[in-house]
Design a protein around this motif. Structure first.
Motif, PDB file in Angstrom:
ATOM      1  N   THR A  14       0.846  -1.188   0.000  1.00 59.51           N
ATOM      2  CA  THR A  14       0.000   0.000   0.000  1.00 59.51           C
ATOM      3  C   THR A  14       0.883   1.240   0.000  1.00 59.51           C
ATOM      4  OG1 THR A  14      -0.149   0.176   2.416  1.00 59.51           O
ATOM      5  CG2 THR A  14      -1.794  -1.212   1.308  1.00 59.51           C
ATOM      6  N   GLU A  16       0.134   5.071   1.086  1.00 54.56           N
ATOM      7  CA  GLU A  16      -0.939   5.845   1.701  1.00 54.56           C
ATOM      8  C   GLU A  16      -0.481   7.235   2.128  1.00 54.56           C
ATOM      9  OE1 GLU A  16      -3.404   3.506   4.481  1.00 54.56           O
ATOM     10  OE2 GLU A  16      -1.930   1.913   4.184  1.00 54.56           O
ATOM     11  N   THR A  19      -4.796   8.330   4.468  1.00 54.27           N
ATOM     12  CA  THR A  19      -5.256   7.229   5.322  1.00 54.27           C
ATOM     13  C   THR A  19      -4.218   6.823   6.359  1.00 54.27           C
ATOM     14  OG1 THR A  19      -4.602   5.731   3.547  1.00 54.27           O
ATOM     15  CG2 THR A  19      -6.954   6.239   3.735  1.00 54.27           C
ATOM     16  N   MET A  22      -4.044   3.103   7.364  1.00 54.73           N
ATOM     17  CA  MET A  22      -5.288   2.386   7.676  1.00 54.73           C
ATOM     18  C   MET A  22      -5.541   1.200   6.746  1.00 54.73           C
ATOM     19  SD  MET A  22      -7.758   5.666   8.458  1.00 54.73           S
ATOM     20  CE  MET A  22      -9.229   4.713   8.828  1.00 54.73           C
ATOM     21  N   ILE A  23      -5.118   1.317   5.488  1.00 57.67           N
ATOM     22  CA  ILE A  23      -5.340   0.222   4.538  1.00 57.67           C
ATOM     23  C   ILE A  23      -4.450  -0.964   4.914  1.00 57.67           C
ATOM     24  CG2 ILE A  23      -5.278  -0.473   2.112  1.00 57.67           C
ATOM     25  CD1 ILE A  23      -5.492   2.645   1.512  1.00 57.67           C
ATOM     26  N   ALA A  26      -5.828  -2.613   7.978  1.00 58.94           N
ATOM     27  CA  ALA A  26      -7.005  -3.438   7.696  1.00 58.94           C
ATOM     28  C   ALA A  26      -6.592  -4.766   7.066  1.00 58.94           C
ATOM     29  CB  ALA A  26      -7.968  -2.685   6.786  1.00 58.94           C
ATOM     30  N   ARG A 134     -11.533   9.299   5.838  1.00 62.24           N
ATOM     31  CA  ARG A 134     -10.435   8.336   5.923  1.00 62.24           C
ATOM     32  C   ARG A 134     -10.959   6.896   5.892  1.00 62.24           C
ATOM     33  NH1 ARG A 134      -7.030   8.906  10.595  1.00 62.24           N
ATOM     34  NH2 ARG A 134      -5.277   8.199   9.340  1.00 62.24           N
ATOM     35  N   ARG A 138     -10.283   4.168   2.963  1.00 56.78           N
ATOM     36  CA  ARG A 138      -9.763   2.831   3.285  1.00 56.78           C
ATOM     37  C   ARG A 138     -10.636   1.751   2.656  1.00 56.78           C
ATOM     38  NH1 ARG A 138     -11.296   1.370   8.980  1.00 56.78           N
ATOM     39  NH2 ARG A 138     -13.252   1.219   7.824  1.00 56.78           N
ATOM     40  N   ASP A 139     -11.938   1.864   2.863  1.00 57.98           N
ATOM     41  CA  ASP A 139     -12.857   0.848   2.356  1.00 57.98           C
ATOM     42  C   ASP A 139     -12.845   0.794   0.832  1.00 57.98           C
ATOM     43  OD1 ASP A 139     -13.446   0.374   5.009  1.00 57.98           O
ATOM     44  OD2 ASP A 139     -15.415   1.360   4.947  1.00 57.98           O
TER      45      ASP A 139
END
Length: 150
Positions: A14, A16, A19, A22-23, A26, A134, A138-139
């Motif tokens: 990732t 980022e 975020t 956060m990715i 997760a 944020r 992420r989602d």
């Protein structure tokens, strides 16, 4: 997602900004993720984007950090630096604030795959609050990864 990535032989990184990791968090919350997740780059500053991911100063100057051009270079840099097959990038304005030209809630995404063209998109989440932007970013990044793996 981890099971599908492992079955497909996909490795992930990732890249980022807004975020802040956060990715990657997760992804690594999923048991077995170490089989496919290589690393996460948190490149909040322009200097970090250039140093860690190879984003060009010219691109930042011409387009700004919140742009599909920068998202593309971030994702491509993550694939190259990590040696993975797939990377997602996120750069945006979580808020509060923004401008007439780059409003709060604008997030640019990049999805780079080794040997393929990079795909970018911009999503306008709106002024829904910093935490909500944020989480939505992420989602959406996780959705992009899942779609790319499927």
């Amino acid at each position: 997602m981890v099971t599908q990535a492992k079955a497909a032989g996909v490795t992930i990184a990732t890249a980022e900004s807004c975020t802040g990791g956060m990715i990657a968090a997760a992804l690594t919350d999923i048991p077995g993720s170490s089989a496919v997740v290589d690393r996460g780059f948190v490149t909040y500053s322009n200097g970090a984007k250039m140093q860690m991911l190879g984003v060009k100063a010219e691109t930042l100057d011409a387009k700004g950090a919140v742009s599909e051009d920068v998202a593309s270079e971030m994702a491509e840099g993550a694939v190259k630096k990590a040696g993975v097959s797939l990377a997602v990038s996120v750069t945006g304005i979580a808020g509060p604030g923004g401008s007439e030209f780059k409003p709060e809630g604008r997030v640019c995404f990049g999805l780079a795959r080794a040997g393929r063209s990079t795909v970018t998109e911009t999503v306008e989440f709106g002024a829904i609050g910093r935490a909500n932007v944020r989480m939505a970013a992420r989602d959406h990044a996780l959705f992009l990864l899942m779609r790319a793996i499927s």
